[in-house]
Enzyme design. Structure first.
Site, PDB file in Angstrom:
ATOM      1  N   PHE A  28       0.807  -1.224   0.000  1.00 31.91           N
ATOM      2  CA  PHE A  28       0.000   0.000   0.000  1.00 31.91           C
ATOM      3  C   PHE A  28       0.845   1.283   0.000  1.00 31.91           C
ATOM      4  O   PHE A  28       0.301   2.375   0.106  1.00 31.91           O
ATOM      5  CB  PHE A  28      -0.964   0.000   1.190  1.00 31.91           C
ATOM      6  CG  PHE A  28      -0.304  -0.187   2.536  1.00 31.91           C
ATOM      7  CD1 PHE A  28       0.321   0.864   3.181  1.00 31.91           C
ATOM      8  CD2 PHE A  28      -0.307  -1.443   3.157  1.00 31.91           C
ATOM      9  CE1 PHE A  28       0.922   0.698   4.414  1.00 31.91           C
ATOM     10  CE2 PHE A  28       0.292  -1.616   4.394  1.00 31.91           C
ATOM     11  CZ  PHE A  28       0.919  -0.546   5.024  1.00 31.91           C
ATOM     12  N   ARG A  86      -1.343   5.647  21.250  1.00 32.48           N
ATOM     13  CA  ARG A  86      -1.841   4.560  20.402  1.00 32.48           C
ATOM     14  C   ARG A  86      -3.126   3.960  20.986  1.00 32.48           C
ATOM     15  O   ARG A  86      -4.004   3.535  20.250  1.00 32.48           O
ATOM     16  CB  ARG A  86      -0.748   3.528  20.136  1.00 32.48           C
ATOM     17  CG  ARG A  86       0.366   4.133  19.245  1.00 32.48           C
ATOM     18  CD  ARG A  86       1.391   3.134  18.805  1.00 32.48           C
ATOM     19  NE  ARG A  86       0.859   2.199  17.839  1.00 32.48           N
ATOM     20  CZ  ARG A  86       0.904   2.368  16.520  1.00 32.48           C
ATOM     21  NH1 ARG A  86       1.426   3.468  15.997  1.00 32.48           N
ATOM     22  NH2 ARG A  86       0.418   1.453  15.723  1.00 32.48           N
ATOM     23  N   THR A 125      -5.391   0.285  13.761  1.00 37.42           N
ATOM     24  CA  THR A 125      -5.143   0.830  12.418  1.00 37.42           C
ATOM     25  C   THR A 125      -6.424   0.793  11.578  1.00 37.42           C
ATOM     26  O   THR A 125      -6.765   1.774  10.909  1.00 37.42           O
ATOM     27  CB  THR A 125      -4.045  -0.002  11.714  1.00 37.42           C
ATOM     28  OG1 THR A 125      -2.915  -0.069  12.565  1.00 37.42           O
ATOM     29  CG2 THR A 125      -3.655   0.615  10.382  1.00 37.42           C
ATOM     30  N   ARG A 133      -9.897   6.854  16.032  1.00 36.77           N
ATOM     31  CA  ARG A 133     -10.146   6.214  14.735  1.00 36.77           C
ATOM     32  C   ARG A 133     -11.573   5.679  14.628  1.00 36.77           C
ATOM     33  O   ARG A 133     -12.183   5.740  13.566  1.00 36.77           O
ATOM     34  CB  ARG A 133      -9.100   5.123  14.491  1.00 36.77           C
ATOM     35  CG  ARG A 133      -7.762   5.726  14.029  1.00 36.77           C
ATOM     36  CD  ARG A 133      -6.657   4.712  14.001  1.00 36.77           C
ATOM     37  NE  ARG A 133      -5.461   5.232  13.328  1.00 36.77           N
ATOM     38  CZ  ARG A 133      -4.262   4.677  13.435  1.00 36.77           C
ATOM     39  NH1 ARG A 133      -4.090   3.591  14.180  1.00 36.77           N
ATOM     40  NH2 ARG A 133      -3.234   5.201  12.797  1.00 36.77           N
ATOM     41  N   ASN A 147      -7.393   6.700   7.943  1.00 40.06           N
ATOM     42  CA  ASN A 147      -7.757   6.358   9.323  1.00 40.06           C
ATOM     43  C   ASN A 147      -7.521   7.501  10.312  1.00 40.06           C
ATOM     44  O   ASN A 147      -7.136   7.285  11.451  1.00 40.06           O
ATOM     45  CB  ASN A 147      -7.065   5.066   9.746  1.00 40.06           C
ATOM     46  CG  ASN A 147      -5.555   5.147   9.671  1.00 40.06           C
ATOM     47  OD1 ASN A 147      -5.023   6.166   9.242  1.00 40.06           O
ATOM     48  ND2 ASN A 147      -4.872   4.102  10.092  1.00 40.06           N
ATOM     49  N   HIS A 181      -2.227   9.714  12.515  1.00 42.42           N
ATOM     50  CA  HIS A 181      -0.997   8.934  12.680  1.00 42.42           C
ATOM     51  C   HIS A 181      -0.550   9.039  14.126  1.00 42.42           C
ATOM     52  O   HIS A 181      -0.760  10.065  14.767  1.00 42.42           O
ATOM     53  CB  HIS A 181       0.108   9.509  11.778  1.00 42.42           C
ATOM     54  CG  HIS A 181       1.483   8.997  12.113  1.00 42.42           C
ATOM     55  ND1 HIS A 181       1.941   7.785  11.677  1.00 42.42           N
ATOM     56  CD2 HIS A 181       2.478   9.524  12.873  1.00 42.42           C
ATOM     57  CE1 HIS A 181       3.171   7.585  12.142  1.00 42.42           C
ATOM     58  NE2 HIS A 181       3.516   8.631  12.870  1.00 42.42           N
ATOM     59  N   GLU A 192      10.430  11.573  13.825  1.00 44.51           N
ATOM     60  CA  GLU A 192       9.269  12.161  13.147  1.00 44.51           C
ATOM     61  C   GLU A 192       9.045  13.612  13.581  1.00 44.51           C
ATOM     62  O   GLU A 192       8.649  14.455  12.767  1.00 44.51           O
ATOM     63  CB  GLU A 192       8.024  11.311  13.439  1.00 44.51           C
ATOM     64  CG  GLU A 192       8.100   9.933  12.785  1.00 44.51           C
ATOM     65  CD  GLU A 192       6.967   9.002  13.180  1.00 44.51           C
ATOM     66  OE1 GLU A 192       6.968   7.852  12.699  1.00 44.51           O
ATOM     67  OE2 GLU A 192       6.075   9.413  13.968  1.00 44.51           O
TER      68      GLU A 192
HETATM   69  P1  ATP Z   1       0.254   5.088  11.654  1.00 45.15           P
HETATM   70  O1  ATP Z   1       1.700   4.727  11.423  1.00 45.15           O
HETATM   71  O2  ATP Z   1      -0.329   5.983  10.567  1.00 45.15           O
HETATM   72  O3  ATP Z   1      -0.001   5.635  13.023  1.00 45.15           O
HETATM   73  P2  ATP Z   1      -0.325   2.367  12.251  1.00 45.15           P
HETATM   74  O4  ATP Z   1       0.973   2.378  12.983  1.00 45.15           O
HETATM   75  O5  ATP Z   1      -1.557   1.994  12.995  1.00 45.15           O
HETATM   76  O6  ATP Z   1      -0.610   3.761  11.581  1.00 45.15           O
HETATM   77  P3  ATP Z   1       1.052   1.123  10.054  1.00 45.15           P
HETATM   78  O7  ATP Z   1       1.143  -0.354   9.918  1.00 45.15           O
HETATM   79  O8  ATP Z   1       2.245   1.882  10.517  1.00 45.15           O
HETATM   80  O9  ATP Z   1      -0.222   1.441  10.974  1.00 45.15           O
HETATM   81  O10 ATP Z   1       0.572   1.681   8.659  1.00 45.15           O
HETATM   82  C1  ATP Z   1       0.768   3.045   8.313  1.00 45.15           C
HETATM   83  C2  ATP Z   1      -0.458   3.552   7.605  1.00 45.15           C
HETATM   84  O11 ATP Z   1      -0.595   2.881   6.360  1.00 45.15           O
HETATM   85  C3  ATP Z   1      -1.798   3.280   8.302  1.00 45.15           C
HETATM   86  O12 ATP Z   1      -2.113   4.193   9.310  1.00 45.15           O
HETATM   87  C4  ATP Z   1      -2.758   3.380   7.153  1.00 45.15           C
HETATM   88  O13 ATP Z   1      -3.019   4.743   6.802  1.00 45.15           O
HETATM   89  C5  ATP Z   1      -1.975   2.740   6.024  1.00 45.15           C
HETATM   90  N1  ATP Z   1      -2.260   1.304   5.924  1.00 45.15           N
HETATM   91  C6  ATP Z   1      -1.909   0.317   6.787  1.00 45.15           C
HETATM   92  N2  ATP Z   1      -2.343  -0.880   6.374  1.00 45.15           N
HETATM   93  C7  ATP Z   1      -3.000  -0.645   5.200  1.00 45.15           C
HETATM   94  C8  ATP Z   1      -3.680  -1.467   4.268  1.00 45.15           C
HETATM   95  N3  ATP Z   1      -3.770  -2.796   4.440  1.00 45.15           N
HETATM   96  N4  ATP Z   1      -4.227  -0.886   3.175  1.00 45.15           N
HETATM   97  C9  ATP Z   1      -4.140   0.451   2.974  1.00 45.15           C
HETATM   98  N5  ATP Z   1      -3.500   1.287   3.809  1.00 45.15           N
HETATM   99  C10 ATP Z   1      -2.948   0.755   4.912  1.00 45.15           C
HETATM  100 MG    MG Z   2       2.807   3.091  12.142  1.00 41.56          MG
END
Ligand code: ATP
Ligand code: MG
Length: 145
Positions: free
Chosen positions: A58, A86, A92, A103, A113, A116, A127
């Site tokens: 993605f 978190r 997520t 969220r 979502n 961040h 960051e």
């Molecule tokens: P963030 O880093 O934004 O706080 P997170 O740590 O909960 O979110 P990560 O796994 O770091 O999740 O993913 C970063 C971002 O990528 C997610 O917040 C979301 O916007 C996007 N994302 C994650 N998984 C998917 C997916 N399966 N399809 C589309 N977008 C996704």
């Molecule tokens: Mg993340």
């Protein structure tokens, strides 16, 4: 001074007018804002910010989305900031997020979502430096952090 985490109000949530409500939830939960700005990331900046996800399927879509409109970036201070934030934002995928989390309340889908949140103290500092210079972060007395 507590630990920090870096948050962004993502483009869809900003566009829908949720930024102020999200920030109210953040400060109500005991986080203090060290720094905050509204900006729009270029595609290249979004790619840099999310470099850790470069191999994920993605990545292209995510960096398109994150550069699609204005966001709010903020450095938040609190004891145990990364973990507590978190918890406040929820899973997520908003479908899995607990009731009352940011969220659950404000996300559109797994990509759009709402917010961040940093995933470690080390990444929070990286960051925070991505968005803010040293002279843009303030402590509770109004001095520089
Ligand atoms: P963030 O880093 O934004 O706080 P997170 O740590 O909960 O979110 P990560 O796994 O770091 O999740 O993913 C970063 C971002 O990528 C997610 O917040 C979301 O916007 C996007 N994302 C994650 N998984 C998917 C997916 N399966 N399809 C589309 N977008 C996704
Ligand atoms: Mg993340």
């Amino acid at each position: 001074m507590g630990n920090i985490t870096l948050t962004m109000v993502k483009p869809t949530a900003y566009k829908k007018g949720y930024a102020a409500n999200i920030l109210a939830k953040i400060t109500d939960a005991g986080f203090r804002i060290q720094a905050m700005k509204t900006l729009r990331l270029s595609k290249a900046q979004a790619e840099k910010f999310y470099e850790v996800h470069i191999e994920r399927p993605f990545y292209g879509e995510l960096t398109e989305f994150m550069s699609s409109g204005p966001i709010v970036a903020a450095v938040l201070e609190k004891n145990n900031a990364v973990e507590d934030y978190r918890k406040l934002i929820g899973a997520t995928n908003p479908k899995d997020a607990e009731e009352g989390t940011i969220r659950k309340l404000y996300a559109s889908n797994i990509q759009e979502n709402a917010v961040h949140g940093s995933d470690s103290d080390e990444n929070a500092e990286i960051e925070a430096s991505f968005f803010f210079a040293k002279n843009e972060r303030f402590n509770n007395e109004g001095g520089l952090v």
